[in-house]
Design a protein around this motif. Structure first.
Motif, PDB file in Angstrom:
ATOM      1  N   ASN A   1     -42.465 -30.631   8.153  1.00  0.00           N
ATOM      2  CA  ASN A   1     -41.898 -31.181   6.922  1.00  0.00           C
ATOM      3  C   ASN A   1     -41.674 -30.069   5.899  1.00  0.00           C
ATOM      4  OD1 ASN A   1     -44.324 -30.632   5.656  1.00  0.00           O
ATOM      5  ND2 ASN A   1     -45.068 -32.728   5.791  1.00  0.00           N
ATOM      6  N   LEU A   2     -40.919 -30.400   4.881  1.00  0.00           N
ATOM      7  CA  LEU A   2     -40.516 -29.393   3.899  1.00  0.00           C
ATOM      8  C   LEU A   2     -41.707 -28.817   3.135  1.00  0.00           C
ATOM      9  CD1 LEU A   2     -37.983 -27.980   2.997  1.00  0.00           C
ATOM     10  CD2 LEU A   2     -37.645 -29.732   1.271  1.00  0.00           C
TER      11      LEU A   2
ATOM     12  N   GLU B   1     -43.190 -26.220   5.260  1.00  0.00           N
ATOM     13  CA  GLU B   1     -42.290 -25.067   5.317  1.00  0.00           C
ATOM     14  C   GLU B   1     -42.404 -24.217   4.056  1.00  0.00           C
ATOM     15  OE1 GLU B   1     -38.268 -26.093   6.431  1.00  0.00           O
ATOM     16  OE2 GLU B   1     -39.022 -27.542   7.886  1.00  0.00           O
TER      17      GLU B   1
ATOM     18  N   GLU C   1     -38.718 -35.228  -1.797  1.00  0.00           N
ATOM     19  CA  GLU C   1     -37.684 -35.326  -0.770  1.00  0.00           C
ATOM     20  C   GLU C   1     -36.559 -34.347  -1.095  1.00  0.00           C
ATOM     21  OE1 GLU C   1     -37.676 -37.060   2.100  1.00  0.00           O
ATOM     22  OE2 GLU C   1     -39.757 -37.393   1.529  1.00  0.00           O
ATOM     23  N   PRO C   2     -35.922 -33.780  -0.070  1.00  0.00           N
ATOM     24  CA  PRO C   2     -34.833 -32.836  -0.325  1.00  0.00           C
ATOM     25  C   PRO C   2     -33.751 -33.458  -1.203  1.00  0.00           C
ATOM     26  CG  PRO C   2     -35.386 -32.885   2.006  1.00  0.00           C
ATOM     27  CD  PRO C   2     -36.163 -33.980   1.347  1.00  0.00           C
TER      28      PRO C   2
ATOM     29  N   SER D   1     -33.516 -28.674  -3.653  1.00  0.00           N
ATOM     30  CA  SER D   1     -33.359 -27.886  -2.430  1.00  0.00           C
ATOM     31  C   SER D   1     -32.069 -27.078  -2.473  1.00  0.00           C
ATOM     32  CB  SER D   1     -33.357 -28.789  -1.198  1.00  0.00           C
ATOM     33  OG  SER D   1     -34.613 -29.354  -1.002  1.00  0.00           O
TER      34      SER D   1
ATOM     35  N   ARG E   1     -32.271 -22.328   4.968  1.00  0.00           N
ATOM     36  CA  ARG E   1     -32.948 -23.559   5.398  1.00  0.00           C
ATOM     37  C   ARG E   1     -32.903 -24.603   4.283  1.00  0.00           C
ATOM     38  NH1 ARG E   1     -34.336 -27.979   6.146  1.00  0.00           N
ATOM     39  NH2 ARG E   1     -36.362 -28.682   6.834  1.00  0.00           N
TER      40      ARG E   1
ATOM     41  N   ALA F   1     -31.152 -28.352   4.017  1.00  0.00           N
ATOM     42  CA  ALA F   1     -31.949 -29.558   3.697  1.00  0.00           C
ATOM     43  C   ALA F   1     -31.473 -30.248   2.425  1.00  0.00           C
ATOM     44  CB  ALA F   1     -33.423 -29.178   3.527  1.00  0.00           C
TER      45      ALA F   1
ATOM     46  N   ARG G   1     -26.841 -34.558   1.015  1.00  0.00           N
ATOM     47  CA  ARG G   1     -25.721 -34.720   1.950  1.00  0.00           C
ATOM     48  C   ARG G   1     -24.662 -35.608   1.345  1.00  0.00           C
ATOM     49  NH1 ARG G   1     -27.861 -31.469   4.828  1.00  0.00           N
ATOM     50  NH2 ARG G   1     -29.574 -31.639   6.222  1.00  0.00           N
TER      51      ARG G   1
END
Length: 170
Positions: A2-3, A6, A93-94, A98, A163, A167, A170
Motif C-alpha cells: 500500500n501507499l 511505500e 487515498e491517492p 499524490s 510511482r 497513483a 484518474r
C-alpha cells in the motif's frame, strides 16, 4: 504494497542513504568546512586562530559521522517498520496530493540528475588534512561511497516520483 508502506520504504531508504553518504564523506566535509573558514577569515581580515585545526578537524569528522549514523539508524528503523507491515507514515487515498508529490519528486530527481550530468568530470578544489589534492587524484573510498549514494538517491527520488504520478487521480 500500500501507499503508506511505500512512503515508509521511500523515507527509510532516503534517510539511510543520506546517513551513509554523510558518514562516509566526513573527512571531505570537515576539510571543506575548515577550508571555507580559512577563506572567510582571509576575506574579512580576521586574525588567524591558534593552530588548533587538527583537534577541530577530528571533532568535525566525529560530528559528521555521528550525524550520518543517526540518519542511517532512522532510515533503518523506518525500513524495519515497513518490512514488518507497520507504516508510521499516514497516507490518505491517492489523490491530488499524490499528483503534486509525484511532480515534486520527479522534478527533484530530474534536476539533480541533470546537475550531476553537467558537472561530471569537474570537481571543486578538494583538501585532505589541509593539503590541496590534484584535480586528477582518485577519489578516496569514502567519497566514492558518498557519490554512489548520491546517484542512488537521485534514482530513488525519480522512481518514487513516477510511482506517485501513476497513483494520482484518474
Amino acid at each position: 504494497m500500500n501507499l503508506a508502506r511505500e512512503w515508509t520504504v521511500f523515507a527509510g531508504a532516503l534517510f539511510a542513504l543520506m546517513g551513509v553518504s554523510l558518514a562516509s564523506a566526513a573527512r571531505r566535509n570537515a576539510e571543506d568546512a575548515l577550508s571555507w573558514e580559512r577563506q572567510w577569515r582571509t576575506a574579512v581580515g580576521a586574525p588567524e586562530p591558534a593552530r588548533d585545526e587538527e583537534p577541530r578537524r577530528r571533532r568535525l569528522v566525529r560530528a559528521y559521522r555521528l550525524g550520518g549514523i543517526l540518519f542511517a539508524a532512522a532510515g533503518l528503523v523506518l525500513l524495519f517498520f515497513a518490512a514488518t507491515g507497520r507504516a508510521p507514515i499516514a497516507v490518505r487515498e491517492p489523490g491530488r496530493e499524490s499528483l503534486f508529490g509525484g511532480i515534486f519528486f520527479t522534478a527533484c530527481g530530474a534536476v539533480l540528475a541533470i546537475n550531476g550530468w553537467l558537472r561530471r568530470g569537474r570537481r571543486a578544489p578538494r583538501f585532505l588534512e589541509g593539503e590541496l589534492l590534484a584535480e586528477d587524484a582518485p577519489l578516496p573510498p569514502g567519497e566514492r561511497v558518498a557519490a554512489a549514494c548520491s546517484r542512488v538517491m537521485i534514482a530513488l527520488l525519480f522512481a518514487f516520483g513516477l510511482r506517485l504520478l501513476l497513483a494520482g487521480p484518474r
